[in-house]
Design an enzyme around this catalytic site. Sequence first.
Site, PDB file in Angstrom:
ATOM      1  N   ARG A 187       0.908  -1.212  -0.086  1.00 46.54           N
ATOM      2  CA  ARG A 187      -0.007  -0.104   0.142  1.00 46.54           C
ATOM      3  C   ARG A 187       0.707   1.227   0.096  1.00 46.54           C
ATOM      4  O   ARG A 187       0.119   2.341  -0.146  1.00 46.54           O
ATOM      5  CB  ARG A 187      -0.980   0.055   1.179  1.00 46.54           C
ATOM      6  N   CYS A 188       2.060   1.132   0.099  1.00 44.74           N
ATOM      7  CA  CYS A 188       3.035   2.120   0.385  1.00 44.74           C
ATOM      8  C   CYS A 188       3.927   2.505  -1.220  1.00 44.74           C
ATOM      9  O   CYS A 188       4.206   1.674  -1.758  1.00 44.74           O
ATOM     10  CB  CYS A 188       4.326   2.129   1.181  1.00 44.74           C
TER      11      CYS A 188
END
Length: 116
Positions: A9-10
């Site tokens: 998700r980064c």
Amino acid sequence: MIEVYHNPRCGKSRNCLAFLDNSNQEYTIIKYLEEVPTEKDLKDLLEKLAIKPIELVRQKEKIWIDNFKNQEMTDETIIQAMIAHPILIERPIIVKGNKAIIARESDKIEAFFKVK
């Protein structure tokens, strides 16, 4: 083999993988939010990074601010906080042999692989 502590998700973490792919580096992904590092894993990682535990903490994370900010903590309690809440661990981290970096910028990644 290169290991990458990765959070899908980064954006910085995804950019790190893209850099490695573009430079034809083989690597193994460690999704540290799912495969939470042990105390020994974190201590080994900190040694390879050559940093103190607090330097590996994402201090702007809500969990840190709500539960740990401004508390007097030992290195050991900081490590335990990262184990209990792995979202607190900075990302991405590249490990190669006995060295590691927090690989948030592509120029740092590039420099890391140029060092012999």
